[in-house]
Structures are given as C-alpha cells and as structure tokens.
Design an enzyme around this catalytic site. Structure first.
Site, PDB file in Angstrom:
ATOM      1  N   ASP A  12     -11.065  -9.104   6.953  1.00 48.55           N
ATOM      2  CA  ASP A  12     -12.420  -9.030   6.411  1.00 48.55           C
ATOM      3  C   ASP A  12     -13.046 -10.418   6.329  1.00 48.55           C
ATOM      4  O   ASP A  12     -14.255 -10.585   6.558  1.00 48.55           O
ATOM      5  CB  ASP A  12     -12.410  -8.374   5.034  1.00 48.55           C
ATOM      6  CG  ASP A  12     -12.429  -6.855   5.117  1.00 48.55           C
ATOM      7  OD1 ASP A  12     -12.245  -6.328   6.226  1.00 48.55           O
ATOM      8  OD2 ASP A  12     -12.614  -6.196   4.080  1.00 48.55           O
TER       9      ASP A  12
ATOM     10  N   ASP B 205      -2.867 -17.955   1.627  1.00 49.98           N
ATOM     11  CA  ASP B 205      -4.027 -18.605   1.017  1.00 49.98           C
ATOM     12  C   ASP B 205      -4.522 -19.762   1.882  1.00 49.98           C
ATOM     13  O   ASP B 205      -5.732 -19.961   2.044  1.00 49.98           O
ATOM     14  CB  ASP B 205      -3.716 -19.068  -0.404  1.00 49.98           C
ATOM     15  CG  ASP B 205      -2.399 -19.827  -0.518  1.00 49.98           C
ATOM     16  OD1 ASP B 205      -1.643 -19.891   0.467  1.00 49.98           O
ATOM     17  OD2 ASP B 205      -2.118 -20.356  -1.618  1.00 49.98           O
TER      18      ASP B 205
ATOM     19  N   TYR C 118       0.814  -1.212   0.000  1.00 49.27           N
ATOM     20  CA  TYR C 118       0.000   0.000   0.000  1.00 49.27           C
ATOM     21  C   TYR C 118       0.852   1.269   0.000  1.00 49.27           C
ATOM     22  O   TYR C 118       0.355   2.353  -0.304  1.00 49.27           O
ATOM     23  CB  TYR C 118      -0.932   0.024   1.216  1.00 49.27           C
ATOM     24  CG  TYR C 118      -2.029  -1.009   1.188  1.00 49.27           C
ATOM     25  CD1 TYR C 118      -2.240  -1.830   0.086  1.00 49.27           C
ATOM     26  CD2 TYR C 118      -2.863  -1.184   2.275  1.00 49.27           C
ATOM     27  CE1 TYR C 118      -3.234  -2.777   0.062  1.00 49.27           C
ATOM     28  CE2 TYR C 118      -3.877  -2.134   2.275  1.00 49.27           C
ATOM     29  CZ  TYR C 118      -4.047  -2.929   1.164  1.00 49.27           C
ATOM     30  OH  TYR C 118      -5.052  -3.875   1.155  1.00 49.27           O
TER      31      TYR C 118
END
Length: 370
Positions: free
Chosen positions: A255, A227, A143
């Site tokens: 999330d 993952d 980011y």
C-alpha cells in the site's frame, strides 16, 4: 488461441461492479478482435454474498473458483457490514478463497507509468521509471495464525491477541516464487522481516537465506527490516526490484508502494497457488484498491487497476503475453493522451468517469489491433 477459458468473475461491493463492467468490455473485445473466448461465470462474494446468502464466501463460490482457470476479483466491504461478527465480515471472503485454493503468493507490481510521474506523492525524479514487484505471502502469518481472539483476563480487563506463525515450507515456497521472479528481472531480491525483535522474523531470514544458497546462488539476496524498508520506499524506491515479505508486512509495504506510484486505482495484483503436474495453478487477480464506498455509484472510479489485473491474468494464467501487453499499452496510451479519473487528476488533463475511461481503453485496443 484455444477457446473456452473458464473465468469466474466476482464483482463484490462498492465500486467493484462498476470497474468490473469495464473489464468485461475488454473480455468481449478479446472475443471479437482476437478470437479468444472465455466462459464467464459470475458469482457472489463479500457484502453482496452476505445479503444474498448470509455468508461472505458461500460454498458455491469456492466450488466455482476451484473449477475456473482463473478468478477475477473486484473488491469487498463497506460501512453497512462493519458491525457484523469478525467471521462474517465481507473481508473474510477473500481470506477464505486464498486459503481454500492455496493461493499463497501475492504478486503486487508497483509501476510508475510515464504519464503519471507527476501524480506521485514523491518528487517525479525519485519515481520516474519505477518498476518493482512485491511478493507477499498470503495464506500464513498473523492473518491466519492461531491462537487468536479477545479474552477477559482474571482481573476483568480484556486482551486481544493474534499469532504470527510460519512453517519452513510456507516460507520456502513463497521464497521460490520471489527468487524465480528476480531471476527473470534483474537478479536482485530484498527479503523483508523484523529479525531484530521477532523470532518468526529470525526464522524467515534463516529459511530465505537457505533457499537462496541452495537453489538460487545466481540471485543477489539482501535482507532489510520492515520499518527500514518502508522508509526506503518513501525516500529511494528505485533501489528495489523484487521485495519478498510476510503477509502483514507485504500488505503494509504494497500500500505504501501504491502511494509512491500515485494512486491505488492504478495497481493490479495476482495471487497464485502451486502449479500441478500439468503446470496449471489456481490464481486470483484483483486491484489492490478497496471498495471505496464513498464514491460507489457515482461513476467516477478508476477502472485501470481492474483492467490491468486482467492483463496479469492473461499473462500468468494463460501465457497470453501479446494480449497482456496490448492491454497494458492501451492503458498507457490513454494516460498519455491526457485522460484522467479523479484519483490521478493533474492540471491540464481531462477529467473523465469510469465508463469514458473504459471506452478510451477499448478505442486504443482497436488502434493497436488494426
């Protein structure tokens, strides 16, 4: 308790002002019933700041945040600002605050409240009693890495690129936060990366391992690919206690954990900076849900995540464990009493709006304090 704790409130956009209003009622309750006073200053961030001052995080907001003992953040963004240049989008507001204040450790608890086990996307038996913490690095990684951008290649086609980059110090300091949290819980830490395909992931694993061996030999450290961690969160979430992850993977996994708990509307977060010589640290508290522009102004948003973010603020910034526990207990009692906003509605419950849910929390606080 000492009075005049400096609190900067940034309601933001969408449902942000609605849910923040309910938190300010809790702040007022603390003043009246617990004799804990806050000097509350309100500022602009996100789309609201763009409309008023032309920038998603004006200098005056950053300066106010630096003066405050803690920042209570709402949510930002909405479709009306989607076409703005990248560096002027509302979401840049939270990124600038994290960077300017050095808020590198994002703590995202994922807890299934007993009355909400049936609201999870998983079978109740898989999530009942779930209580894990995700520690997300929040000022580095992809980011913030450079170079980044969109360019035209010599053949006329376009290429978009971002850079995943971490220094040893960036990994070390957030790893220490995660190890210390694990030490206070069950002494178990899972560090997440993609060491099988990413050099930055290999480096992350090396540094976290070194920190563990050198400073936290008593904490059980395990490593997991991101993952696989996502799959495990969706199948056996209670195997985890504290999860440490980079900015990107922490964002995604937290999330997913929110969906496992039943609703984004129930999950708070804290983002902490380094402690100074006096023990004071910059800190920002926010719900992990977004601005939800589709329901903004309808009075149906769930204020619990914002209220629970305030509970985290009481605990982490002011050491007010008793008051933090009171707020959390009040929320749990409201849920146990059968009140639900739309996002956590189940058959047989009473559907209420934002204001009624906030009022119910205040009533429970009155009972607890009686």
């Amino acid at each position: 308790m000492a009075s005049n704790k400096k609190l900067l409130v940034l309601p933001g956009d969408g449902i942000g002002p609605e849910v923040m209003h309910e938190v300010l009622r809790v702040v007022d309750w603390m003043d009246r019933r617990r004799h804990v006073s806050f000097d509350v200053e309100e500022g602009l961030v996100g789309g609201a700041a763009i409309e008023a001052e032309g920038h998603p995080c004006p200098d005056r907001t950053v300066e106010a945040a630096a003066r405050a003992d803690a920042v209570l953040f709402g949510s930002v963004g909405g479709p009306r600002w989607d076409k703005l240049p990248f560096d002027r989008r509302p979401e840049i507001g939270i990124l600038r605050l994290r960077k300017e204040l050095g808020l590198f450790a994002n703590l995202r608890p994922a807890q299934v409240w007993a009355p909400l086990a049936e609201s999870s996307s998983l079978k109740p038996d898989l999530v009942r009693g779930l209580d894990l913490m995700i520690v997300r690095e929040s000022t580095g990684g992809i980011y913030f890495g450079e170079p980044r951008g969109i360019e035209i290649l010599p053949d006329g086609t376009r290429r978009g690129f971002d850079t995943e980059s971490y220094t040893e110090e960036e990994i070390t300091r957030v790893a220490r936060v995660a190890f210390e949290l694990a030490r206070k819980r069950t002494n178990r830490l899972t560090s997440v990366e993609k060491a099988n395909v990413m050099q930055s992931g290999r480096f992350w694993r090396e540094v976290v391992t070194e920190v563990g061996k050198r400073e936290f030999a008593d904490v059980e450290l395990s490593h997991m690919y991101a993952d696989n961690c996502a799959m495990q969160l969706a199948s056996r979430p209670k195997q985890f206690d504290v999860i440490l992850a980079s900015n990107l993977f922490g964002d995604v996994l937290s999330d997913l954990a929110a969906a496992v708990t039943g609703s984004l509307g129930m999950l708070p977060s804290a983002t902490l900076g380094a402690a100074d010589s006096s023990g004071r640290r910059h800190a920002l508290y926010e719900p992990i849900h977004g601005s939800a522009p589709d329901i903004a102004g309808k009075g149906i948003a769930n204020p619990c995540a914002q209220i629970l973010s305030f509970a985290m603020l009481l605990r982490w910034s002011f050491g007010m464990e008793e008051e933090a526990a009171m707020v959390e207990t009040a929320v749990e009692r409201v849920l146990a009493g059968g009140l639900r906003t739309t996002d956590i509605m189940v058959p047989g419950a009473a559907r209420v709006g934002t204001t009624v849910m906030g009022e119910a929390v205040i009533r429970e606080l009155d009972k607890i304090a009686a």
